[in-house]
Write a protein that holds these residues in place. Structure first.
Motif, PDB file in Angstrom:
ATOM      1  N   ARG A  90      -1.699   2.801  -4.726  1.00 10.82           N
ATOM      2  CA  ARG A  90      -3.002   2.112  -4.758  1.00 10.82           C
ATOM      3  C   ARG A  90      -3.811   2.702  -5.913  1.00 10.82           C
ATOM      4  O   ARG A  90      -4.168   3.879  -5.892  1.00 10.82           O
ATOM      5  CB  ARG A  90      -3.730   2.298  -3.439  1.00 10.82           C
ATOM      6  CG  ARG A  90      -2.972   1.734  -2.223  1.00 10.82           C
ATOM      7  CD  ARG A  90      -3.487   2.312  -0.929  1.00 10.82           C
ATOM      8  NE  ARG A  90      -3.281   3.765  -0.871  1.00 10.82           N
ATOM      9  CZ  ARG A  90      -3.712   4.543   0.103  1.00 10.82           C
ATOM     10  NH1 ARG A  90      -4.380   4.038   1.117  1.00 10.82           N
ATOM     11  NH2 ARG A  90      -3.478   5.830   0.079  1.00 10.82           N
ATOM     12  N   TYR A 112       0.816  -1.215   0.000  1.00 15.34           N
ATOM     13  CA  TYR A 112       0.000   0.000   0.000  1.00 15.34           C
ATOM     14  C   TYR A 112       0.852   1.268   0.000  1.00 15.34           C
ATOM     15  O   TYR A 112       0.345   2.351  -0.276  1.00 15.34           O
ATOM     16  CB  TYR A 112      -0.956  -0.004   1.200  1.00 15.34           C
ATOM     17  CG  TYR A 112      -1.972  -1.121   1.136  1.00 15.34           C
ATOM     18  CD1 TYR A 112      -2.776  -1.292   0.012  1.00 15.34           C
ATOM     19  CD2 TYR A 112      -2.104  -2.021   2.188  1.00 15.34           C
ATOM     20  CE1 TYR A 112      -3.700  -2.328  -0.056  1.00 15.34           C
ATOM     21  CE2 TYR A 112      -3.026  -3.054   2.128  1.00 15.34           C
ATOM     22  CZ  TYR A 112      -3.816  -3.209   1.001  1.00 15.34           C
ATOM     23  OH  TYR A 112      -4.720  -4.241   0.937  1.00 15.34           O
ATOM     24  N   SER A 140      -0.788  -1.924  -5.247  1.00 19.02           N
ATOM     25  CA  SER A 140      -2.146  -2.432  -5.050  1.00 19.02           C
ATOM     26  C   SER A 140      -2.993  -2.029  -6.253  1.00 19.02           C
ATOM     27  O   SER A 140      -3.246  -0.840  -6.464  1.00 19.02           O
ATOM     28  CB  SER A 140      -2.751  -1.864  -3.765  1.00 19.02           C
ATOM     29  OG  SER A 140      -4.121  -2.213  -3.658  1.00 19.02           O
TER      30      SER A 140
END
Length: 558
Positions: free
Chosen positions: A272, A268, A300
């Motif tokens: 993301r 993360y 992510s």
């Protein structure tokens, strides 16, 4: 020559030039007026006009002797000489080829020449170089060297000359090399001044690259663009505006502003990204955008996709988390209304648009999209809008510009010319190097105006244009890969604390174009979208080896 000051003593510093790439002769893109002004500054400093002409023409001569000697030995050259200093350059070239023992002739259909050019013509006669009186045979195998007008062209050449140049292209394609600018071409816009221009196999651009030579409309006439260095003083170049457009080539990837996540960053902390792409009608766009995003290395990767794609995604991209499965309207276009506010939280970037379809026809029981557009406008993460996301933005009732100016977070737009015209109809007729910065400035966004040589612009006035791409990489689906890759880099940049500026968007576009160019060298079918995504995944940021094998200034449409 000492460095020249960029502003008078006591003046405010003003905007700073971009940190990348180097602001040097290899990268600066100038207008013909700016190039002429730089030359006038040199002359005012005491440099004789003759010296600069000799220096430029010797650079051309050396290039010809190094690159074209076998052809010149077999068939010789005909130098087409104009009345001005471009013609003087051509006469020095003719002299040097003659002194190297190569067959050369001169044709100049003008009664009067500027004084320096006239003296070079007299010297050519004294050396015994043949002066052709009648127009040369367009079908002859000799190399034609176009030294007729250069950067000072303001009007179309006379019709007989245009006709002769057209006949040359028809009878001997790739049989002409242009000095600085092909005859009949505007050095500022790349437009033909008449029906057509001289069609060069190679254009030898002297000193700095003239902006018009990179534009899509010019590529047919320019051929391969080679810049010949004049050794212009650094201080002279510093007098150009700080936001002067800069050209980007594959060799600039090593020093590009790649995101550098913390060594201890978990997934993360490495970006993301949510990809909203595809539709029942265009399911492949989602896979291509996700392929580009995966190649970026973001930590992510999440997606909101049509049900038909989401249900089987685990088989091909198990690392992608499906946040939302979306329906299609009766036309097969993706409905965005079922996105929930929670889908847009805890993200660094959102990509909206590849393959979603240009508009939604509401069905019975469906919700309008207004709420999701309001949420997109107010969210803080980077928003990358591509393809049909741009077409839907253009239909916003308040207008695309008004909607963008109210965006809370950074925004990247990636239109091609048609999408740009729908978003900014008042800017559509401007040259790309003017249109993209104007759109970026008026909306506070970063704009990637895609074309054969795409233009990148930021709201701070920085502007770049790609110089090296391949026409064999103009393939359906490559724009989806680019959008995903750019969004992934943007997510990485924000997660790393380095931001998502226009230079990062430029890095994404350059990496994408350079990967396509490298693959196209292996064969005309090698630069497929999947292959380009795989090549992007292999890039090692900051390593000089990324530039290997990517030297041709070719072009690509996407």
């Amino acid at each position: 020559m000492p460095d020249l000051p960029t502003s008078p003593p006591g003046a405010s510093a003003g905007p700073l030039p971009p940190a990348w790439p180097l602001r040097d002769a290899e990268h600066l893109l100038v207008s013909s007026g700016q190039m002429a002004a730089l030359e006038e500054d040199l002359f005012a400093s005491g440099l004789p006009v003759e010296s600069l002409m000799e220096k430029a023409a010797l650079a051309v001569s050396q290039w010809l002797l190094a690159q074209e000697r076998p052809l010149l030995q077999r068939h010789g050259a005909v130098v087409l000489v104009g009345p001005g200093h471009n013609g003087g350059d051509g006469l020095v070239v003719a002299r040097e080829l003659h002194l190297a023992g190569l067959p050369v002739a001169i044709w100049s259909p003008f009664e009067r020449h500027k004084p320096i050019t006239a003296r070079h013509l007299d010297h050519a006669r004294w050396l015994g170089i043949p002066l052709v009186q009648d127009p040369p045979d367009p079908g002859q195998p000799a190399l034609w060297i176009d030294a007729l007008f250069g950067i000072g062209q303001q009007r179309a050449p006379e019709e007989p000359l245009l006709e002769l140049l057209g006949e040359r292209q028809a009878a001997a394609p790739e049989g002409l090399v242009a000095i600085d600018v092909p005859t009949g071409l505007c050095a500022d816009t790349g437009s033909c001044l008449g029906r057509h221009a001289a069609q060069a196999r190679v254009t030898l651009c002297i000193g700095l690259i003239k902006q018009g030579l990179l534009q899509d409309r010019a590529l047919r006439w320019v051929g391969r663009l080679e810049r010949l260095d004049l050794g212009l003083p650094k201080g002279l170049l510093s007098t150009l505006p700080p936001r002067q457009p800069l050209g980007l080539a594959a060799g600039d990837l090593a020093a590009a502003p790649w995101p550098r996540p913390d060594a201890a960053a978990a997934k993360y902390g490495r970006g993301r990204l949510l990809v909203v792409a595809g539709s029942p009608r265009y399911p492949g766009a989602a896979a291509l955008a996700l392929g580009g995003a995966s190649a970026s290395g973001c930590g992510s990767l999440q997606a909101a996709l049509p049900q038909s794609v989401a249900s089987s995604l685990w088989q091909t991209a198990p690392h992608v988390v499906v946040r939302r499965q979306l329906l299609g309207d009766p036309e097969g276009h993706l409905e965005l209304a079922d996105l929930e506010p929670a889908d847009l939280e805890r993200l660094d970037a959102v990509l909206l648009g590849p393959g979603i379809g240009p508009a939604v026809r509401e069905r019975e029981g469906s919700r309008p999209e207004q709420a999701i557009w309001s949420r997109l406008q107010q969210m803080a993460p980077l928003l990358v809008i591509d393809a049909d996301g741009l077409n839907r933005l253009a239909q916003r009732p308040e207008g695309a510009g008004a909607w963008l100016r109210q965006r809370r977070g950074p925004t990247w737009l990636t239109p091609h010319a048609g999408e740009f015209a729908r978003l900014f109809p008042h800017l559509a007729d401007l040259p790309p190097l003017e249109a993209a910065p104007a759109a970026a400035d008026s909306t506070g966004t970063c704009v990637l105006l895609k074309g054969a040589h795409s233009v990148l612009a930021g709201p701070d006035g920085c502007c770049w244009q790609l110089r090296q791409t391949s026409p064999w990489a103009a393939r359906a689906g490559l724009g989806d890969v680019l959008a995903g890759y750019a969004a992934g880099l943007g997510a990485l940049g924000l997660a790393s604390g380095e931001g998502a500026g226009a230079d990062l968007l430029a890095t994404a576009a350059l990496a994408h174009a350079s990967s396509g160019l490298h693959l196209a060298r292996a064969g005309q079918g090698c630069a497929s979208p999947g292959a380009v995504a795989a090549a992007l995944a292999r890039i090692r940021p900051g390593e000089p080896g990324q530039a290997r094998g990517q030297s041709e200034p070719e072009h690509s449409k996407d």
